[in-house]
Design an enzyme around this catalytic site. Sequence first.
Site, PDB file in Angstrom:
ATOM      1  N   LYS A  86       0.863  -1.186   0.000  1.00  0.00           N
ATOM      2  CA  LYS A  86       0.000   0.000   0.000  1.00  0.00           C
ATOM      3  C   LYS A  86       0.888   1.220   0.000  1.00  0.00           C
ATOM      4  O   LYS A  86       1.837   1.313   0.772  1.00  0.00           O
ATOM      5  CB  LYS A  86      -0.868  -0.007   1.277  1.00  0.00           C
ATOM      6  CG  LYS A  86      -1.821   1.139   1.367  1.00  0.00           C
ATOM      7  CD  LYS A  86      -3.162   0.821   0.733  1.00  0.00           C
ATOM      8  CE  LYS A  86      -3.989   2.040   0.434  1.00  0.00           C
ATOM      9  NZ  LYS A  86      -3.718   2.686  -0.859  1.00  0.00           N
ATOM     10  N   LYS A  92       5.536   3.433   8.293  1.00  0.00           N
ATOM     11  CA  LYS A  92       4.366   4.290   8.477  1.00  0.00           C
ATOM     12  C   LYS A  92       3.095   3.450   8.534  1.00  0.00           C
ATOM     13  O   LYS A  92       2.265   3.614   9.431  1.00  0.00           O
ATOM     14  CB  LYS A  92       4.286   5.269   7.296  1.00  0.00           C
ATOM     15  CG  LYS A  92       3.121   6.218   7.333  1.00  0.00           C
ATOM     16  CD  LYS A  92       2.960   6.999   6.036  1.00  0.00           C
ATOM     17  CE  LYS A  92       4.252   7.614   5.564  1.00  0.00           C
ATOM     18  NZ  LYS A  92       4.039   8.651   4.543  1.00  0.00           N
ATOM     19  N   LYS A  99       5.295   1.799  -3.167  1.00  0.00           N
ATOM     20  CA  LYS A  99       5.228   3.157  -3.728  1.00  0.00           C
ATOM     21  C   LYS A  99       5.480   3.040  -5.225  1.00  0.00           C
ATOM     22  O   LYS A  99       6.130   2.092  -5.679  1.00  0.00           O
ATOM     23  CB  LYS A  99       6.310   4.054  -3.102  1.00  0.00           C
ATOM     24  CG  LYS A  99       6.049   5.527  -3.243  1.00  0.00           C
ATOM     25  CD  LYS A  99       5.114   6.056  -2.160  1.00  0.00           C
ATOM     26  CE  LYS A  99       4.709   7.497  -2.448  1.00  0.00           C
ATOM     27  NZ  LYS A  99       3.944   8.070  -1.328  1.00  0.00           N
ATOM     28  N   GLY A 117      -2.860   8.196  -4.304  1.00  0.00           N
ATOM     29  CA  GLY A 117      -2.238   9.385  -4.878  1.00  0.00           C
ATOM     30  C   GLY A 117      -1.003   9.815  -4.095  1.00  0.00           C
ATOM     31  O   GLY A 117      -0.701   9.288  -3.030  1.00  0.00           O
ATOM     32  N   ASP A 118      -0.272  10.735  -4.657  1.00  0.00           N
ATOM     33  CA  ASP A 118       0.864  11.406  -4.011  1.00  0.00           C
ATOM     34  C   ASP A 118       1.081  12.666  -4.840  1.00  0.00           C
ATOM     35  O   ASP A 118       0.147  13.123  -5.526  1.00  0.00           O
ATOM     36  CB  ASP A 118       2.100  10.485  -3.991  1.00  0.00           C
ATOM     37  CG  ASP A 118       3.240  11.039  -3.131  1.00  0.00           C
ATOM     38  OD1 ASP A 118       3.127  11.009  -1.897  1.00  0.00           O
ATOM     39  OD2 ASP A 118       4.242  11.531  -3.688  1.00  0.00           O
ATOM     40  N   THR A 131      -4.540  13.504   5.171  1.00  0.00           N
ATOM     41  CA  THR A 131      -3.122  13.687   5.508  1.00  0.00           C
ATOM     42  C   THR A 131      -2.922  15.006   6.264  1.00  0.00           C
ATOM     43  O   THR A 131      -2.257  15.053   7.300  1.00  0.00           O
ATOM     44  CB  THR A 131      -2.238  13.634   4.250  1.00  0.00           C
ATOM     45  OG1 THR A 131      -2.567  12.447   3.535  1.00  0.00           O
ATOM     46  CG2 THR A 131      -0.771  13.626   4.603  1.00  0.00           C
ATOM     47  N   ASN A 160      -2.500  19.075  -1.976  1.00  0.00           N
ATOM     48  CA  ASN A 160      -3.480  18.383  -1.141  1.00  0.00           C
ATOM     49  C   ASN A 160      -3.157  18.486   0.342  1.00  0.00           C
ATOM     50  O   ASN A 160      -3.991  18.889   1.153  1.00  0.00           O
ATOM     51  CB  ASN A 160      -3.550  16.907  -1.590  1.00  0.00           C
ATOM     52  CG  ASN A 160      -4.364  16.059  -0.652  1.00  0.00           C
ATOM     53  OD1 ASN A 160      -3.846  15.517   0.313  1.00  0.00           O
ATOM     54  ND2 ASN A 160      -5.665  15.974  -0.888  1.00  0.00           N
ATOM     55  N   SER A 205      -6.851   5.731   3.792  1.00  0.00           N
ATOM     56  CA  SER A 205      -6.905   4.801   2.652  1.00  0.00           C
ATOM     57  C   SER A 205      -7.258   3.406   3.144  1.00  0.00           C
ATOM     58  O   SER A 205      -8.030   2.679   2.514  1.00  0.00           O
ATOM     59  CB  SER A 205      -5.558   4.747   1.932  1.00  0.00           C
ATOM     60  OG  SER A 205      -5.407   5.835   1.050  1.00  0.00           O
TER      61      SER A 205
HETATM   62  P1  NDP Z   1       0.506  17.791  -4.440  1.00  0.00           P
HETATM   63  O1  NDP Z   1       0.978  17.427  -5.787  1.00  0.00           O
HETATM   64  O2  NDP Z   1      -0.948  17.950  -4.204  1.00  0.00           O
HETATM   65  O3  NDP Z   1       1.228  19.118  -3.949  1.00  0.00           O
HETATM   66  C1  NDP Z   1       2.609  19.195  -3.857  1.00  0.00           C
HETATM   67  C2  NDP Z   1       2.998  20.608  -3.491  1.00  0.00           C
HETATM   68  O4  NDP Z   1       4.384  20.647  -3.198  1.00  0.00           O
HETATM   69  C3  NDP Z   1       2.768  21.596  -4.616  1.00  0.00           C
HETATM   70  O5  NDP Z   1       2.492  22.867  -4.083  1.00  0.00           O
HETATM   71  C4  NDP Z   1       4.121  21.575  -5.327  1.00  0.00           C
HETATM   72  O6  NDP Z   1       4.417  22.742  -6.082  1.00  0.00           O
HETATM   73  C5  NDP Z   1       5.062  21.455  -4.155  1.00  0.00           C
HETATM   74  N1  NDP Z   1       6.293  20.803  -4.590  1.00  0.00           N
HETATM   75  C6  NDP Z   1       6.408  19.569  -5.129  1.00  0.00           C
HETATM   76  N2  NDP Z   1       7.676  19.307  -5.443  1.00  0.00           N
HETATM   77  C7  NDP Z   1       8.363  20.402  -5.095  1.00  0.00           C
HETATM   78  C8  NDP Z   1       9.725  20.762  -5.154  1.00  0.00           C
HETATM   79  N3  NDP Z   1      10.629  19.918  -5.665  1.00  0.00           N
HETATM   80  N4  NDP Z   1      10.087  21.981  -4.685  1.00  0.00           N
HETATM   81  C9  NDP Z   1       9.159  22.834  -4.162  1.00  0.00           C
HETATM   82  N5  NDP Z   1       7.862  22.555  -4.099  1.00  0.00           N
HETATM   83  C10 NDP Z   1       7.472  21.362  -4.543  1.00  0.00           C
HETATM   84  O7  NDP Z   1       1.108  16.665  -3.463  1.00  0.00           O
HETATM   85  P2  NDP Z   1       0.676  16.274  -1.995  1.00  0.00           P
HETATM   86  O8  NDP Z   1       0.175  17.447  -1.262  1.00  0.00           O
HETATM   87  O9  NDP Z   1      -0.169  15.060  -2.095  1.00  0.00           O
HETATM   88  O10 NDP Z   1       2.068  15.783  -1.383  1.00  0.00           O
HETATM   89  C11 NDP Z   1       2.954  16.680  -0.689  1.00  0.00           C
HETATM   90  C12 NDP Z   1       3.894  15.872   0.180  1.00  0.00           C
HETATM   91  O11 NDP Z   1       3.120  15.098   1.119  1.00  0.00           O
HETATM   92  C13 NDP Z   1       4.769  14.853  -0.556  1.00  0.00           C
HETATM   93  O12 NDP Z   1       6.005  14.730   0.112  1.00  0.00           O
HETATM   94  C14 NDP Z   1       3.981  13.558  -0.397  1.00  0.00           C
HETATM   95  O13 NDP Z   1       4.806  12.417  -0.529  1.00  0.00           O
HETATM   96  C15 NDP Z   1       3.482  13.721   1.027  1.00  0.00           C
HETATM   97  N6  NDP Z   1       2.341  12.902   1.389  1.00  0.00           N
HETATM   98  C16 NDP Z   1       1.168  12.981   0.700  1.00  0.00           C
HETATM   99  C17 NDP Z   1       0.103  12.198   1.081  1.00  0.00           C
HETATM  100  C18 NDP Z   1      -1.226  12.318   0.433  1.00  0.00           C
HETATM  101  O14 NDP Z   1      -2.185  11.729   0.943  1.00  0.00           O
HETATM  102  N7  NDP Z   1      -1.384  13.068  -0.656  1.00  0.00           N
HETATM  103  C19 NDP Z   1       0.210  11.213   2.174  1.00  0.00           C
HETATM  104  C20 NDP Z   1       1.467  11.285   2.898  1.00  0.00           C
HETATM  105  C21 NDP Z   1       2.485  12.082   2.481  1.00  0.00           C
HETATM  106  P3  NDP Z   1       4.372  22.693  -7.703  1.00  0.00           P
HETATM  107  O15 NDP Z   1       2.922  22.659  -8.035  1.00  0.00           O
HETATM  108  O16 NDP Z   1       5.083  23.907  -8.126  1.00  0.00           O
HETATM  109  O17 NDP Z   1       5.093  21.424  -8.100  1.00  0.00           O
END
Ligand code: NDP
Length: 466
Positions: free
Chosen positions: A103, A127, A139, A178-179, A222, A253, A398
């Site tokens: 997962k 986790k 992943k 998603g991620d 999250t 997100n 999830s």
């Molecule tokens: P989204 O794609 O919804 O949002 C990601 C955000 O982070 C965007 O604002 C993006 O900006 C920014 N970002 C991504 N890469 C970079 C970078 N290299 N430098 C600066 N800004 C960056 O993703 P999520 O919100 O889902 O995920 C965010 C984090 O949370 C990740 O680390 C993910 O692994 C983690 N996570 C997410 C979960 C989930 O349920 N969605 C669960 C657990 C962890 P831009 O649009 O400019 O790329």
Amino acid sequence: MSAGITTTPGIKTPGNYINEVMALVKAKNPAEPEFHQAVQEVLDSLRLVLERHPEYISAKILERITEPERLIMFRVPWFDDQNNVQVNRGFRIEMNSAIGPYKGGLRFHPSVNLGILKFLAFEQVFKNSLTTLPMGGGKGGSDFDPKGKSDNEVMRFCQSFMTELCRHIGPDTDVPAGDIGVGGREIGYLFGQYKRIVNEFTGVLTGKGLHWGGSLIRPEATGYGCVYFAEEMLKTRKESFDGKTCLVSGSGNVSQYTVEKLLQLGAKPVTVSDSDGAIYDPDGINEEKLAWIMELKNVKRGRIREYADQYKKAIFMPTDLKLGYNPLWNIKADCAFPSATQNEINAKDAQNLINNGIKVVAEGANMPSTLEATKLFLEAKVLYGPAKAANAGGVATSGLEMSQNSARLAWTREEVDHKLHNIMKAIHKTCFETAETYGTPGNLVNGANIGGFLKVANAMLDQGLV
Ligand code: NDP
């Protein structure tokens, strides 16, 4: 401790054993610094466990847990809107299934490579174990960049990606979510193609739409979960969120729902960001401004700099890698929620946060702090919630979506939120108590790593050498 396959215990001390395993991981997985970093952090904590449990050494649990059970890499060809052929690379890392089906999310971002996905899959194992639910770790993703692509291009890419992935996943085998870069739109296209090929309507993906098997609160989970976890940390010092100024990075997100929950609990979030830069709003981001951000990011798919045009008191600080630090982390605040990406807080950023009196750092993103930054937070006795504990609410919900799918029923928003809240409290309790049991009170990094490890390692011993 359960009986299991063991060989004659060697003469290795835990320290030697850990150094040997770390050297092996680096040799076998060259040029994968993020994977090395994630493994190093966990192994450093496990020294305390191995001193008490030499059976893990003789069963070579560390060599086994750092080696993916299965690793799938594939070509993803698709047509863009100009009818040009495009080719991306797809991945799924099936890391560990000792306590349940694999997962973990799918990430679509140009930076995606094997090492980044291995670090994420490795983190996911611990986790998922912490969530109290029966889920193994995995992943996947692709170096595809959804930014600037039309909906049709995203759909054609997702269909091609799933055409290969569908052979490897299933509701009792491997359940992606998603991620970064994979939200409701992408999950919809992926699910549609899976259903079409396999001819089954099952809970093979989570994060689905509400009318076709999704769970209420999954989009929020999250961010909400991370704030619930931080609330538990604050309680240990008899504090609450009331009136606390909070820094949030990212605007996707996780960030959006972190801001939402912070507002509900009386805090004042003042920043969000994307890869182009950060905005600082000294008046605070209120509900109305958050709704505007959600529309900008989820519907118009615009850039966060536009916030400063809309709200004149806000400042936009463009990303400047030459600075060597991120100005977002240099704003005086009580709590920090890194919610964008890995290694977004380096040692300088951590020092800036500490110098400005930060009380809480709760990681919404995966591994947002470098090893040096983590060390500084722990030394400064900041309430530090590491990602694998603080952001586990997403995968936990999830897991709740999977339960609802299997039972073919849907729980109410309140029911799911209540379960999520309880899970986050339980995760905090496990981390807090495990840190104490192993002689490092307050160190939730050790608490999370050890708490997550024990369940998986014992299941591996129980199941023999597989
Ligand atoms: P989204 O794609 O919804 O949002 C990601 C955000 O982070 C965007 O604002 C993006 O900006 C920014 N970002 C991504 N890469 C970079 C970078 N290299 N430098 C600066 N800004 C960056 O993703 P999520 O919100 O889902 O995920 C965010 C984090 O949370 C990740 O680390 C993910 O692994 C983690 N996570 C997410 C979960 C989930 O349920 N969605 C669960 C657990 C962890 P831009 O649009 O400019 O790329």
